[in-house]
Design a protein around this motif. Structure first.
Motif, PDB file in Angstrom:
ATOM      1  N   ALA A 111       0.830  -1.210   0.000  1.00  0.00           N
ATOM      2  CA  ALA A 111       0.000   0.000   0.000  1.00  0.00           C
ATOM      3  C   ALA A 111       0.865   1.261   0.000  1.00  0.00           C
ATOM      4  CB  ALA A 111      -0.940  -0.006   1.205  1.00  0.00           C
ATOM      5  N   ARG A 112       1.949   1.242   0.788  1.00  0.00           N
ATOM      6  CA  ARG A 112       2.863   2.388   0.803  1.00  0.00           C
ATOM      7  C   ARG A 112       3.534   2.572  -0.559  1.00  0.00           C
ATOM      8  NH1 ARG A 112       4.199   0.223   5.938  1.00  0.00           N
ATOM      9  NH2 ARG A 112       6.081  -0.730   5.063  1.00  0.00           N
ATOM     10  N   MET A 113       3.931   1.456  -1.167  1.00  0.00           N
ATOM     11  CA  MET A 113       4.568   1.533  -2.487  1.00  0.00           C
ATOM     12  C   MET A 113       3.604   2.093  -3.532  1.00  0.00           C
ATOM     13  SD  MET A 113       6.638  -2.094  -2.459  1.00  0.00           S
ATOM     14  CE  MET A 113       7.127  -1.911  -4.170  1.00  0.00           C
ATOM     15  N   LEU A 114       2.344   1.641  -3.491  1.00  0.00           N
ATOM     16  CA  LEU A 114       1.360   2.130  -4.447  1.00  0.00           C
ATOM     17  C   LEU A 114       1.067   3.614  -4.240  1.00  0.00           C
ATOM     18  CD1 LEU A 114      -1.156  -0.874  -4.487  1.00  0.00           C
ATOM     19  CD2 LEU A 114       0.555  -0.280  -6.220  1.00  0.00           C
ATOM     20  N   GLU A 115       1.030   4.042  -2.973  1.00  0.00           N
ATOM     21  CA  GLU A 115       0.803   5.464  -2.691  1.00  0.00           C
ATOM     22  C   GLU A 115       1.959   6.312  -3.204  1.00  0.00           C
ATOM     23  OE1 GLU A 115      -0.061   8.432   1.126  1.00  0.00           O
ATOM     24  OE2 GLU A 115       0.298   6.286   1.428  1.00  0.00           O
ATOM     25  N   ALA A 117       3.982   5.484  -5.617  1.00  0.00           N
ATOM     26  CA  ALA A 117       3.943   5.460  -7.080  1.00  0.00           C
ATOM     27  C   ALA A 117       2.908   6.444  -7.613  1.00  0.00           C
ATOM     28  CB  ALA A 117       3.640   4.047  -7.572  1.00  0.00           C
ATOM     29  N   ALA A 118       1.757   6.530  -6.921  1.00  0.00           N
ATOM     30  CA  ALA A 118       0.721   7.474  -7.344  1.00  0.00           C
ATOM     31  C   ALA A 118       1.210   8.914  -7.198  1.00  0.00           C
ATOM     32  CB  ALA A 118      -0.551   7.248  -6.535  1.00  0.00           C
ATOM     33  N   ASN A 119       1.909   9.202  -6.108  1.00  0.00           N
ATOM     34  CA  ASN A 119       2.460  10.552  -5.925  1.00  0.00           C
ATOM     35  C   ASN A 119       3.446  10.896  -7.031  1.00  0.00           C
ATOM     36  OD1 ASN A 119       0.952  10.850  -3.613  1.00  0.00           O
ATOM     37  ND2 ASN A 119       2.601  10.238  -2.238  1.00  0.00           N
ATOM     38  N   TRP A 120       4.270   9.917  -7.383  1.00  0.00           N
ATOM     39  CA  TRP A 120       5.251  10.144  -8.447  1.00  0.00           C
ATOM     40  C   TRP A 120       4.555  10.376  -9.789  1.00  0.00           C
ATOM     41  CZ3 TRP A 120      10.414  10.799  -9.134  1.00  0.00           C
ATOM     42  CH2 TRP A 120      10.937  10.571 -10.401  1.00  0.00           C
ATOM     43  N   MET A 122       1.493  11.446 -10.402  1.00  0.00           N
ATOM     44  CA  MET A 122       0.703  12.671 -10.436  1.00  0.00           C
ATOM     45  C   MET A 122       1.523  13.917 -10.146  1.00  0.00           C
ATOM     46  SD  MET A 122      -2.168  11.401 -11.265  1.00  0.00           S
ATOM     47  CE  MET A 122      -3.168  12.882 -11.104  1.00  0.00           C
ATOM     48  N   GLY A 123       2.790  13.747  -9.827  1.00  0.00           N
ATOM     49  CA  GLY A 123       3.637  14.899  -9.555  1.00  0.00           C
ATOM     50  C   GLY A 123       3.465  15.490  -8.172  1.00  0.00           C
ATOM     51  N   ARG A 124       2.847  14.724  -7.254  1.00  0.00           N
ATOM     52  CA  ARG A 124       2.661  15.219  -5.887  1.00  0.00           C
ATOM     53  C   ARG A 124       3.913  14.911  -5.050  1.00  0.00           C
ATOM     54  NH1 ARG A 124      -2.552  12.717  -6.605  1.00  0.00           N
ATOM     55  NH2 ARG A 124      -1.786  10.932  -5.402  1.00  0.00           N
ATOM     56  N   CYS A 125       5.030  15.487  -5.447  1.00  0.00           N
ATOM     57  CA  CYS A 125       6.275  15.247  -4.716  1.00  0.00           C
ATOM     58  C   CYS A 125       7.214  16.423  -4.960  1.00  0.00           C
ATOM     59  CB  CYS A 125       6.926  13.933  -5.169  1.00  0.00           C
ATOM     60  SG  CYS A 125       7.194  13.821  -6.954  1.00  0.00           S
ATOM     61  N   SER A 126       8.091  16.637  -4.005  1.00  0.00           N
ATOM     62  CA  SER A 126       9.090  17.690  -4.168  1.00  0.00           C
ATOM     63  C   SER A 126      10.224  17.189  -5.057  1.00  0.00           C
ATOM     64  CB  SER A 126       9.638  18.107  -2.797  1.00  0.00           C
ATOM     65  OG  SER A 126      10.253  17.004  -2.147  1.00  0.00           O
ATOM     66  N   GLN A 127      10.876  18.082  -5.755  1.00  0.00           N
ATOM     67  CA  GLN A 127      11.929  17.723  -6.687  1.00  0.00           C
ATOM     68  C   GLN A 127      13.144  18.612  -6.476  1.00  0.00           C
ATOM     69  OE1 GLN A 127      10.471  17.731 -10.746  1.00  0.00           O
ATOM     70  NE2 GLN A 127       8.467  16.944 -10.136  1.00  0.00           N
ATOM     71  N   ARG A 128      14.304  17.996  -6.585  1.00  0.00           N
ATOM     72  CA  ARG A 128      15.559  18.750  -6.544  1.00  0.00           C
ATOM     73  C   ARG A 128      16.638  17.942  -7.241  1.00  0.00           C
ATOM     74  NH1 ARG A 128      19.294  17.294  -2.554  1.00  0.00           N
ATOM     75  NH2 ARG A 128      18.567  15.669  -1.111  1.00  0.00           N
ATOM     76  N   THR A 129      17.648  18.609  -7.710  1.00  0.00           N
ATOM     77  CA  THR A 129      18.751  17.963  -8.406  1.00  0.00           C
ATOM     78  C   THR A 129      19.756  17.447  -7.379  1.00  0.00           C
ATOM     79  OG1 THR A 129      18.480  19.425 -10.306  1.00  0.00           O
ATOM     80  CG2 THR A 129      20.578  18.262 -10.097  1.00  0.00           C
ATOM     81  N   VAL A 130      20.014  16.153  -7.425  1.00  0.00           N
ATOM     82  CA  VAL A 130      20.966  15.533  -6.500  1.00  0.00           C
ATOM     83  C   VAL A 130      22.361  15.477  -7.103  1.00  0.00           C
ATOM     84  CG1 VAL A 130      21.517  13.418  -5.239  1.00  0.00           C
ATOM     85  CG2 VAL A 130      19.145  14.178  -5.419  1.00  0.00           C
ATOM     86  N   LEU A 131      22.439  15.091  -8.366  1.00  0.00           N
ATOM     87  CA  LEU A 131      23.741  14.891  -9.000  1.00  0.00           C
ATOM     88  C   LEU A 131      23.633  15.286 -10.469  1.00  0.00           C
ATOM     89  CD1 LEU A 131      26.639  13.721  -8.599  1.00  0.00           C
ATOM     90  CD2 LEU A 131      25.718  11.515  -9.347  1.00  0.00           C
TER      91      LEU A 131
END
Length: 334
Positions: A111-115, A117-120, A122-131
């Motif tokens: 369930a956590r993995m599916l949630e 994946a859904a956030n990813w 739909m773009g419901r996540c913060s983004q930043r450049t790591v490398l």
């Protein structure tokens, strides 16, 4: 409890008898009663009192027996004793509870993995450049706050996710006769050990300090698994799943699939292999043997994830994702 109720009823009958009050108050004057009535009342009351005392003593004896039995440890049951307890049903119930708890934990993980994946998606996540690299990233794994990525040129980079600092880089060692390098097609990382395979069939097992083993497949390496022990596993498009002796670099065991292997996932002593015809093969690693297979997709099974030994996630090139219950009960469909 039945003895207590009988004693209470007997005491009630005693108190309701004529002249009972006079017996309870021996110094009171009894009026209108003959000696014979008084004697009968006294005799009945005394008999009832004796009965009540006898019941009270029996009840106290029973309570003492129960108390002593609770304090005395039970003697070991004799296998030949017909009254010995059969604990098989209790053990079976404990196993069922344990399995249900494991299944609940697996369901929560999915369930956590599916949630996520859904956030990813739909773009419901913060983004930043790591490398930032000057090469294409082909494979990556993140563990314990560290990121490992394999590139098109065959390099493997280790960086810190929080700071974005590049901690270490490894360049491939040419193993082919022509000395050519190939892109990274498989990678594994547990926070300490870095394993990678490339399109030329080269396989590398590394720690932060040294190269532990280098070997080669006859085709593109599509999966690798190593946790720092004496045995590592890899698969390739040459249809082979191989168990390697890390100390010597020799093959310990080999399983040959019906079709080229495109993806691999390992959980405990089991592995799931995704084939190029859309089927999935489940096999045990010790001993290495195929357990069963089934058709999962219409096109090549590009990715597999063995969440638990009884739960599998697969996907194909078209983007189709499926969740499978690997129960062998005939009443449960896969």
């Amino acid at each position: 409890s039945r003895s207590t109720m009988a004693a209470g009823m007997a005491l009630t009958q005693m108190l309701l008898m004529p002249g009972a009050a006079a017996l309870l108050r021996p110094h009171a004057y009894i009026s209108g009663k003959t000696i014979s009535e008084y004697a009968r009342c006294r005799h009945h009351c005394l008999a009832t009192c004796c009965q009540y005392q006898q019941l009270s003593r029996s009840l106290k004896t029973a309570q003492l027996s129960i108390s002593m039995s609770e304090r005395t440890p039970p003697e070991p049951a004799d296998g030949n004793d017909e009254e010995s307890l059969d604990l098989s049903m209790l053990q079976q119930r404990m196993q069922e509870v344990r399995k249900s708890d494991e299944q609940r934990q697996a369901d929560e993980k999915v369930a956590r993995m599916l949630e996520q994946a859904a956030n990813w998606r739909m773009g419901r996540c913060s983004q930043r450049t790591v490398l930032l690299l000057s090469d294409w990233v082909r494979r990556l794994r993140c563990e314990r706050g560290l990121l490992v990525c394999g590139t098109y040129s065959g390099d493997v980079h280790l960086s810190d996710v929080a700071s974005g600092e590049l901690l270490q880089s490894w360049s491939p060692e040419p193993l082919g006769p022509d000395g050519t390098l190939s892109e990274i097609t498989a990678i594994d990382f547990d926070g300490e050990h870095v394993s990678s395979g490339d399109a030329g069939g080269a396989l590398y097992l590394r720690t932060r300090n040294r190269l532990a083993m280098a070997a080669r497949h006859a085709g593109v390496v599509t999966g690798v698994h190593w946790r720092g022990g004496d045995v590592a596993y890899s698969c390739a498009a040459d249809r082979r799943l191989i168990a390697w002796d890390v100390k010597t670099g020799a093959e310990m065991a080999t399983l040959v699939a019906q079709r080229p292997i495109i993806s691999m996932s390992v959980c405990e002593d089991f592995a799931a292999l995704g084939l190029d015809d859309g089927s999935v093969v489940l096999c045990s690693l010790s001993p290495m043997r195929e357990m069963f297979s089934f058709d999962a997709h219409d096109s090549a099974t590009s990715a597999v994830k063995l969440v638990t030994v009884s739960m599998l996630i697969t996907s194909d090139a078209s983007g189709e994702v499926k969740l499978w219950r690997l129960d062998e009960d005939e009443s449960t469909g896969r």
